[in-house]
Design a protein around this motif. Structure first.
Motif, PDB file in Angstrom:
ATOM      1  N   UNK A 105      -1.551   8.669  49.688  1.00  0.00           N
ATOM      2  CA  UNK A 105      -0.540   9.493  49.001  1.00  0.00           C
ATOM      3  C   UNK A 105      -1.179  10.615  48.218  1.00  0.00           C
ATOM      4  N   UNK A 106      -2.372  10.374  47.700  1.00  0.00           N
ATOM      5  CA  UNK A 106      -3.068  11.438  46.964  1.00  0.00           C
ATOM      6  C   UNK A 106      -3.454  12.556  47.914  1.00  0.00           C
ATOM      7  N   UNK A 107      -3.921  12.162  49.120  1.00  0.00           N
ATOM      8  CA  UNK A 107      -4.258  13.197  50.103  1.00  0.00           C
ATOM      9  C   UNK A 107      -3.032  14.022  50.456  1.00  0.00           C
ATOM     10  N   UNK A 108      -1.908  13.359  50.635  1.00  0.00           N
ATOM     11  CA  UNK A 108      -0.666  14.080  50.949  1.00  0.00           C
ATOM     12  C   UNK A 108      -0.292  15.016  49.813  1.00  0.00           C
ATOM     13  N   UNK A 109      -0.459  14.540  48.582  1.00  0.00           N
ATOM     14  CA  UNK A 109      -0.121  15.383  47.430  1.00  0.00           C
ATOM     15  C   UNK A 109      -0.980  16.633  47.396  1.00  0.00           C
ATOM     16  N   UNK A 110      -2.290  16.460  47.699  1.00  0.00           N
ATOM     17  CA  UNK A 110      -3.177  17.626  47.722  1.00  0.00           C
ATOM     18  C   UNK A 110      -2.733  18.620  48.787  1.00  0.00           C
ATOM     19  N   UNK A 111      -2.358  18.123  49.945  1.00  0.00           N
ATOM     20  CA  UNK A 111      -1.907  19.008  51.018  1.00  0.00           C
ATOM     21  C   UNK A 111      -0.639  19.752  50.601  1.00  0.00           C
ATOM     22  N   UNK A 112       0.301  19.043  49.993  1.00  0.00           N
ATOM     23  CA  UNK A 112       1.557  19.665  49.542  1.00  0.00           C
ATOM     24  C   UNK A 112       1.281  20.754  48.513  1.00  0.00           C
ATOM     25  N   UNK A 113       0.396  20.440  47.564  1.00  0.00           N
ATOM     26  CA  UNK A 113       0.068  21.430  46.528  1.00  0.00           C
ATOM     27  C   UNK A 113      -0.547  22.679  47.152  1.00  0.00           C
ATOM     28  N   UNK A 114      -1.446  22.473  48.118  1.00  0.00           N
ATOM     29  CA  UNK A 114      -2.080  23.617  48.774  1.00  0.00           C
ATOM     30  C   UNK A 114      -1.060  24.457  49.530  1.00  0.00           C
ATOM     31  N   UNK A 115      -0.140  23.799  50.218  1.00  0.00           N
ATOM     32  CA  UNK A 115       0.884  24.538  50.956  1.00  0.00           C
ATOM     33  C   UNK A 115       1.807  25.301  50.021  1.00  0.00           C
ATOM     34  N   UNK A 116       2.185  24.664  48.916  1.00  0.00           N
ATOM     35  CA  UNK A 116       3.056  25.346  47.945  1.00  0.00           C
ATOM     36  C   UNK A 116       2.357  26.564  47.361  1.00  0.00           C
ATOM     37  N   UNK A 117       1.076  26.405  47.041  1.00  0.00           N
ATOM     38  CA  UNK A 117       0.332  27.543  46.484  1.00  0.00           C
ATOM     39  C   UNK A 117       0.247  28.686  47.487  1.00  0.00           C
ATOM     40  N   UNK A 118      -0.025  28.353  48.754  1.00  0.00           N
ATOM     41  CA  UNK A 118      -0.102  29.391  49.780  1.00  0.00           C
ATOM     42  C   UNK A 118       1.253  30.071  49.965  1.00  0.00           C
ATOM     43  N   UNK A 119       2.328  29.273  49.958  1.00  0.00           N
ATOM     44  CA  UNK A 119       3.661  29.854  50.109  1.00  0.00           C
ATOM     45  C   UNK A 119       3.998  30.767  48.942  1.00  0.00           C
ATOM     46  N   UNK A 120       3.572  30.392  47.737  1.00  0.00           N
ATOM     47  CA  UNK A 120       3.839  31.223  46.559  1.00  0.00           C
ATOM     48  C   UNK A 120       3.159  32.577  46.683  1.00  0.00           C
ATOM     49  N   UNK A 121       1.928  32.571  47.212  1.00  0.00           N
ATOM     50  CA  UNK A 121       1.208  33.839  47.402  1.00  0.00           C
ATOM     51  C   UNK A 121       1.933  34.721  48.409  1.00  0.00           C
ATOM     52  N   UNK A 122       2.336  34.104  49.535  1.00  0.00           N
ATOM     53  CA  UNK A 122       3.017  34.870  50.578  1.00  0.00           C
ATOM     54  C   UNK A 122       4.346  35.419  50.061  1.00  0.00           C
ATOM     55  N   UNK A 123       5.114  34.579  49.367  1.00  0.00           N
ATOM     56  CA  UNK A 123       6.410  35.022  48.839  1.00  0.00           C
ATOM     57  C   UNK A 123       6.215  36.119  47.807  1.00  0.00           C
ATOM     58  N   UNK A 124       5.192  35.962  46.949  1.00  0.00           N
ATOM     59  CA  UNK A 124       4.921  36.994  45.942  1.00  0.00           C
ATOM     60  C   UNK A 124       4.606  38.331  46.578  1.00  0.00           C
ATOM     61  N   UNK A 125       3.772  38.313  47.616  1.00  0.00           N
ATOM     62  CA  UNK A 125       3.446  39.552  48.322  1.00  0.00           C
ATOM     63  C   UNK A 125       4.687  40.168  48.951  1.00  0.00           C
ATOM     64  N   UNK A 126       5.537  39.328  49.526  1.00  0.00           N
ATOM     65  CA  UNK A 126       6.761  39.825  50.155  1.00  0.00           C
ATOM     66  C   UNK A 126       7.685  40.457  49.123  1.00  0.00           C
ATOM     67  N   UNK A 127       7.835  39.806  47.979  1.00  0.00           N
ATOM     68  CA  UNK A 127       8.719  40.330  46.929  1.00  0.00           C
ATOM     69  C   UNK A 127       8.204  41.672  46.421  1.00  0.00           C
ATOM     70  N   UNK A 128       6.877  41.755  46.194  1.00  0.00           N
ATOM     71  CA  UNK A 128       6.310  43.032  45.724  1.00  0.00           C
ATOM     72  C   UNK A 128       6.468  44.125  46.765  1.00  0.00           C
ATOM     73  N   UNK A 129       6.262  43.787  48.027  1.00  0.00           N
ATOM     74  CA  UNK A 129       6.416  44.773  49.094  1.00  0.00           C
ATOM     75  C   UNK A 129       7.854  45.259  49.197  1.00  0.00           C
ATOM     76  N   UNK A 130       8.806  44.332  49.082  1.00  0.00           N
ATOM     77  CA  UNK A 130      10.215  44.713  49.148  1.00  0.00           C
ATOM     78  C   UNK A 130      10.603  45.588  47.969  1.00  0.00           C
TER      79      UNK A 130
END
Length: 337
Positions: free
Chosen positions: A63-88
């Motif tokens: 479960x800890x490994x899964x949590x690390x993966x989820x956190x990494x995906x959320x962080x990556x998604x936040x970066x992508x969404x932030x870039x999209x919002x700034x571009x828009x």
């Protein structure tokens, strides 16, 4: 054990195990002694201890490994969404700038090109210039063809302002008054250069309430300078011709709307030295505009809106590809009238 654990873990966790494995190998190769105890890496000991602990927990707790993966995906998604919002947001700003750059055709304006045939030439309403008391040329460099033609034609002094280029342009048959200072939003020195406001410079020359025309090409300093200029001063100026610079600053929209309270925009031409897809839907980041005071300009309601570009405009560089707006921009007429 560490080798087997690393083969079953994601990359980020394998890095932790690699650190601990390196530490074990390093310790075997460099055992501590009285002579080398200060050349080992004791500062890594807390990190290594934590790595051992985390590695063991990761092996026992999926479960800890899964949590690390989820956190990494959320962080990556936040970066992508932030870039999209700034571009828009940046795209909306450029669209707002273009929406304000809607030229109006005037019934009583006869456009004429003053100054150079290419870079350094500006369109003005020739029949609305006189009578004229003085002209102001901001940003002149080594020559001021615009100022020379205006001075010779209307027999008036041209006050030139430039604190970056020490060259003093000359004009055979005209009158230049050169000021080694720049226009800005406040009075004072910035380093070795002196700046003053448009209002102060006009007042100091005794030209308040006199009939003036202004040419301005000051590489982006126009936004702060015009924001600082009182509406009453701008309302007293019959015509302002200028080159504006930029596409990514919200104050651009603010300045355009401020000018449009007292002026009609009657000419828009993009400088082909500055063509770039980064400014889309603007074709370039520098653009020449001409403003005619609403006190003297008479809009033509039968003319197309926005007004088509005048053929008197010419590429700033005769050898570079041009980049003007290709399709008509439609806007509600009541936005201008």
């Amino acid at each position: 054990m560490l080798q087997n654990a690393a083969s079953r873990l994601p990359l980020s966790h394998s890095v932790i195990l690699s650190i601990t494995r390196w530490h074990l190998l390093y310790s075997k190769a460099h055992p501590l002694s009285r002579d080398n105890q200060h050349t080992s890496v004791p500062f890594l000991s807390p990190l290594i201890s934590q790595a051992y602990f985390l590695a063991s927990r990761l092996q026992r707790r999926p479960s800890i490994r899964i949590a690390f993966v989820v956190i990494a995906l959320v962080a990556a998604a936040a970066v992508v969404i932030g870039d999209f919002v700034r571009s828009a947001a940046a795209r909306r700003l450029r669209e707002a700038i273009l929406a304000e750059l809607q030229p109006v055709a005037l019934k009583n304006c006869t456009l004429k090109r003053f100054g150079s045939a290419n870079d350094g030439g500006y369109l003005m309403c020739e029949n609305l210039i006189g009578p004229l008391d003085a002209a102001y040329s901001y940003g002149v460099g080594s020559n001021d063809d615009w100022g020379c033609e205006v001075s010779c034609r209307y027999h008036v002094p041209v006050h030139q302002y430039d604190c970056f280029d020490p060259a003093r342009p000359t004009c055979n048959g005209g009158t230049f008054v050169f000021h080694n200072e720049c226009v800005g939003n406040r009075s004072g020195y910035r380093g070795s250069r002196f700046f003053d406001t448009l209002e102060n410079q006009i007042r100091r020359n005794g030209d308040t309430d006199r009939r003036l025309i202004i040419k301005m090409d000051i590489e982006g300093a126009e936004w702060d300078s015009l924001l600082a200029a009182p509406d009453e001063l701008l309302a007293s100026i019959p015509q302002i011709t200028m080159e504006m610079h930029g596409f990514d600053d919200p104050k651009i929209v603010e300045v355009l709307r401020k000018l449009k309270r007292n002026f009609y925009l009657v000419n828009l031409h993009f400088n082909n030295w500055s063509c770039t897809p980064k400014a889309a839907p603007l074709p370039a980041w520098a653009y020449q505009v001409h403003w005619v005071n609403k006190r003297i300009g008479v809009p033509d309601p039968a003319a197309p809106f926005p007004a088509p570009m005048s053929p008197l405009n010419a590429p700033d560089s005769p050898t570079w590809p041009d980049c003007q707006l290709r399709t008509p921009r439609l806007a509600a007429r009541h936005e201008f009238y």
